[in-house]
Design an enzyme around this catalytic site. Structure first.
Site, PDB file in Angstrom:
ATOM      1  N   LYS A  43      73.229  72.600  44.700  1.00 10.18           N
ATOM      2  CA  LYS A  43      72.997  72.700  46.506  1.00 10.18           C
ATOM      3  C   LYS A  43      71.810  72.790  46.484  1.00 10.18           C
ATOM      4  CE  LYS A  43      77.007  75.111  45.790  1.00 10.18           C
ATOM      5  NZ  LYS A  43      78.191  73.976  46.852  1.00 10.18           N
ATOM      6  N   CYS A  44      71.200  71.286  45.734  1.00 12.52           N
ATOM      7  CA  CYS A  44      69.767  71.281  46.772  1.00 12.52           C
ATOM      8  C   CYS A  44      69.788  70.624  48.046  1.00 12.52           C
ATOM      9  CB  CYS A  44      69.011  70.716  44.939  1.00 12.52           C
ATOM     10  SG  CYS A  44      67.485  70.275  45.404  1.00 12.52           S
TER      11      CYS A  44
END
Length: 116
Positions: A43-44
């Protein structure tokens, strides 16, 4: 006289870690290889670029003794919220990762890996 006693320094090859499914993975199998050990997160903001580049790098050099060892981590803004198996499935399905994805680790604090 004046010399220091020899202190054994642990090598990455001295550790056994857990794979994404929780099974022991002995890192001594990577002796003699060039290793890139990396924390990953799905989710970066850099996920697409990073996983794409890791896959390209691995594809280019895997036949020359190069290995990527990916360790998911959820400590940085909770960017790897799922299970270790979720992280492995994400990397292998979406980015065609052929390198190992290990169990989620903590990289700081009292439970930081590796614990030695």
């Amino acid at each position: 006289m004046g010399g220091r006693p020899s202190v054994h320094q642990k090598s990455i090859h001295d550790f056994t870690v857990k794979d994404a499914k929780g099974k022991d993975a002995d890192l001594s199998v990577y002796k003699g290889k060039v290793l890139l050990v990396v924390n990953v997160a799905s989710k970066c903001g850099y996920t697409n670029l990073n996983y794409t580049q890791l896959t390209e790098l691995y594809s280019k050099y895997k036949d020359n003794g190069f290995e990527i060892l990916a360790f998911p981590c959820n400590q940085f803004l909770y960017q790897e919220p799922g299970s270790s198996e979720d992280a492995e499935q994400f990397a292998c399905t979406r980015f065609k990762a052929q390198y190992p994805i290990f169990q989620k680790v903590k990289v700081n604090g009292k439970d930081a890996a590796p614990s030695c």
